[in-house]
Design a protein around this motif. Sequence first.
Motif, PDB file in Angstrom:
ATOM      1  N   THR A   5      41.045  31.093  44.234  1.00  0.00           N
ATOM      2  CA  THR A   5      40.899  32.537  44.055  1.00  0.00           C
ATOM      3  C   THR A   5      39.550  32.978  44.611  1.00  0.00           C
ATOM      4  N   HIS A   6      39.417  34.276  44.794  1.00  0.00           N
ATOM      5  CA  HIS A   6      38.080  34.795  45.023  1.00  0.00           C
ATOM      6  C   HIS A   6      37.819  35.961  44.074  1.00  0.00           C
ATOM      7  N   CYS A   7      36.545  36.126  43.782  1.00  0.00           N
ATOM      8  CA  CYS A   7      36.120  37.210  42.913  1.00  0.00           C
ATOM      9  C   CYS A   7      34.994  37.925  43.650  1.00  0.00           C
ATOM     10  N   ILE A   8      35.111  39.233  43.741  1.00  0.00           N
ATOM     11  CA  ILE A   8      34.141  40.034  44.489  1.00  0.00           C
ATOM     12  C   ILE A   8      33.588  41.086  43.535  1.00  0.00           C
ATOM     13  N   TYR A   9      32.279  41.148  43.437  1.00  0.00           N
ATOM     14  CA  TYR A   9      31.692  42.133  42.526  1.00  0.00           C
ATOM     15  C   TYR A   9      30.435  42.732  43.148  1.00  0.00           C
ATOM     16  N   ALA A  10      29.995  43.828  42.558  1.00  0.00           N
ATOM     17  CA  ALA A  10      28.702  44.424  42.904  1.00  0.00           C
ATOM     18  C   ALA A  10      27.920  44.589  41.616  1.00  0.00           C
ATOM     19  N   SER A  11      26.596  44.615  41.743  1.00  0.00           N
ATOM     20  CA  SER A  11      25.757  44.777  40.552  1.00  0.00           C
ATOM     21  C   SER A  11      24.424  45.390  40.959  1.00  0.00           C
ATOM     22  N   ALA A  12      23.654  45.785  39.953  1.00  0.00           N
ATOM     23  CA  ALA A  12      22.330  46.358  40.210  1.00  0.00           C
ATOM     24  C   ALA A  12      21.267  45.407  39.658  1.00  0.00           C
ATOM     25  N   ALA A  13      20.289  45.061  40.481  1.00  0.00           N
ATOM     26  CA  ALA A  13      19.215  44.169  40.020  1.00  0.00           C
ATOM     27  C   ALA A  13      18.437  44.867  38.906  1.00  0.00           C
ATOM     28  N   THR A  77      30.110  44.960  38.286  1.00  0.00           N
ATOM     29  CA  THR A  77      31.445  45.560  38.409  1.00  0.00           C
ATOM     30  C   THR A  77      32.331  44.684  39.278  1.00  0.00           C
ATOM     31  N   ARG A  78      33.367  44.125  38.646  1.00  0.00           N
ATOM     32  CA  ARG A  78      34.285  43.308  39.433  1.00  0.00           C
ATOM     33  C   ARG A  78      35.170  44.220  40.258  1.00  0.00           C
ATOM     34  N   ILE A  79      35.177  44.008  41.557  1.00  0.00           N
ATOM     35  CA  ILE A  79      35.964  44.876  42.450  1.00  0.00           C
ATOM     36  C   ILE A  79      37.324  44.247  42.727  1.00  0.00           C
ATOM     37  N   ILE A  80      37.334  42.941  42.950  1.00  0.00           N
ATOM     38  CA  ILE A  80      38.582  42.241  43.289  1.00  0.00           C
ATOM     39  C   ILE A  80      38.527  40.836  42.687  1.00  0.00           C
ATOM     40  N   GLU A  81      39.631  40.392  42.063  1.00  0.00           N
ATOM     41  CA  GLU A  81      39.799  38.960  41.759  1.00  0.00           C
ATOM     42  C   GLU A  81      41.271  38.654  41.969  1.00  0.00           C
ATOM     43  N   GLU A  82      41.562  37.734  42.874  1.00  0.00           N
ATOM     44  CA  GLU A  82      42.962  37.493  43.241  1.00  0.00           C
ATOM     45  C   GLU A  82      43.083  36.130  43.918  1.00  0.00           C
ATOM     46  N   PRO A  83      44.288  35.590  43.943  1.00  0.00           N
ATOM     47  CA  PRO A  83      44.523  34.323  44.641  1.00  0.00           C
ATOM     48  C   PRO A  83      44.315  34.496  46.148  1.00  0.00           C
ATOM     49  N   ILE A  84      43.852  33.464  46.808  1.00  0.00           N
ATOM     50  CA  ILE A  84      43.686  33.512  48.268  1.00  0.00           C
ATOM     51  C   ILE A  84      44.339  32.270  48.886  1.00  0.00           C
ATOM     52  N   PRO A  85      44.877  32.409  50.081  1.00  0.00           N
ATOM     53  CA  PRO A  85      45.518  31.246  50.714  1.00  0.00           C
ATOM     54  C   PRO A  85      44.492  30.236  51.214  1.00  0.00           C
ATOM     55  N   ARG A  86      43.311  30.730  51.618  1.00  0.00           N
ATOM     56  CA  ARG A  86      42.254  29.840  52.106  1.00  0.00           C
ATOM     57  C   ARG A  86      40.913  30.522  51.925  1.00  0.00           C
ATOM     58  N   ARG A  87      39.850  29.723  52.035  1.00  0.00           N
ATOM     59  CA  ARG A  87      38.515  30.278  51.864  1.00  0.00           C
ATOM     60  C   ARG A  87      38.081  31.056  53.113  1.00  0.00           C
ATOM     61  N   SER A  88      37.276  32.096  52.919  1.00  0.00           N
ATOM     62  CA  SER A  88      36.654  32.784  54.049  1.00  0.00           C
ATOM     63  C   SER A  88      35.262  32.239  54.337  1.00  0.00           C
ATOM     64  N   PHE A  89      34.646  31.586  53.321  1.00  0.00           N
ATOM     65  CA  PHE A  89      33.241  31.172  53.461  1.00  0.00           C
ATOM     66  C   PHE A  89      33.076  29.680  53.206  1.00  0.00           C
ATOM     67  N   GLY A  90      34.098  28.915  53.637  1.00  0.00           N
ATOM     68  CA  GLY A  90      34.111  27.472  53.379  1.00  0.00           C
ATOM     69  C   GLY A  90      32.887  26.726  53.909  1.00  0.00           C
ATOM     70  N   ASN A  91      32.177  27.313  54.864  1.00  0.00           N
ATOM     71  CA  ASN A  91      31.006  26.634  55.439  1.00  0.00           C
ATOM     72  C   ASN A  91      29.740  26.839  54.621  1.00  0.00           C
ATOM     73  N   LEU A 122      30.846  50.470  46.324  1.00  0.00           N
ATOM     74  CA  LEU A 122      31.963  50.036  47.156  1.00  0.00           C
ATOM     75  C   LEU A 122      33.266  50.037  46.379  1.00  0.00           C
ATOM     76  N   ASP A 123      34.309  50.555  46.989  1.00  0.00           N
ATOM     77  CA  ASP A 123      35.623  50.416  46.381  1.00  0.00           C
ATOM     78  C   ASP A 123      36.309  49.198  47.023  1.00  0.00           C
ATOM     79  N   ALA A 124      37.519  48.905  46.563  1.00  0.00           N
ATOM     80  CA  ALA A 124      38.190  47.694  47.041  1.00  0.00           C
ATOM     81  C   ALA A 124      38.415  47.731  48.551  1.00  0.00           C
ATOM     82  N   GLY A 125      38.681  48.922  49.099  1.00  0.00           N
ATOM     83  CA  GLY A 125      38.939  49.039  50.535  1.00  0.00           C
ATOM     84  C   GLY A 125      37.725  48.648  51.357  1.00  0.00           C
ATOM     85  N   ARG A 126      36.557  49.199  50.996  1.00  0.00           N
ATOM     86  CA  ARG A 126      35.341  48.864  51.746  1.00  0.00           C
ATOM     87  C   ARG A 126      34.906  47.420  51.474  1.00  0.00           C
ATOM     88  N   ALA A 127      35.140  46.967  50.257  1.00  0.00           N
ATOM     89  CA  ALA A 127      34.804  45.576  49.932  1.00  0.00           C
ATOM     90  C   ALA A 127      35.588  44.622  50.837  1.00  0.00           C
TER      91      ALA A 127
END
Length: 151
Positions: A5-13, A77-91, A122-127
């Motif tokens: 899965t991947h989880c994408i969020y934004a936050s404020a320091a 703020t969690r924007i997206i958490e969902e199953p993914i077929p493969r990693r985008s940042f495996g490196n 950011l909303d899910a589209g821009r994320a």
Amino acid sequence: MTHLTHCIYASAASEPFDAAALRELLDASRVLNERAGITGMLLYADGSFFQVIEGPAEAVSELFARIVADRRHDHVTRIIEEPIPRRSFGNWSMGFPSEGLELSQLAGFNDFFGSAACLTRLDAGRARKLLAAFGAGRWRHRLSDFAPLAA
Ligand SMILES: Cc1cc2nc3c(=O)[nH]c(=O)nc-3n(C[C@H](O)[C@H](O)[C@H](O)COP(=O)(O)O)c2cc1C
């Protein structure tokens, strides 16, 4: 088979991060992520964070719970958490733009975001666009797992 899965969020320091604070955060995160099978990327701009964490579902939720509890930032703020077929940042155990603090120096960054440059808005589209631009697109080569900051 491991369910990714991947989880994408934004936050404020909570307080502005300088180069040393970011480096410390990245160094510690990369060691832990490597152990947990987590990969991803982190952006920091104007006191806000945007992060993608990806890996085995349980490891991702467990890490996100720890991140939410971290007092170095708030308004997580969690924007997206969902199953993914493969990693985008495996490196990258945690990729970070090699330009460091000045994300807006990335060619096209401001055009790309326009007036929504604030990462916390950011909303899910821009994320997803940001994920694609760094994961496979024009800014992929900007991510580094090593010298995270020029300074
Ligand atoms: C913006 C931000 C991003 C973080 N990213 C990660 C990460 O990718 N991996 C990680 O292990 N910890 C990350 N952390 C740190 C965790 O919140 C936590 O401090 C760390 O995992 C150690 O957990 P522990 O103090 O409960 O042992 C991040 C913290 C912040 C504020």
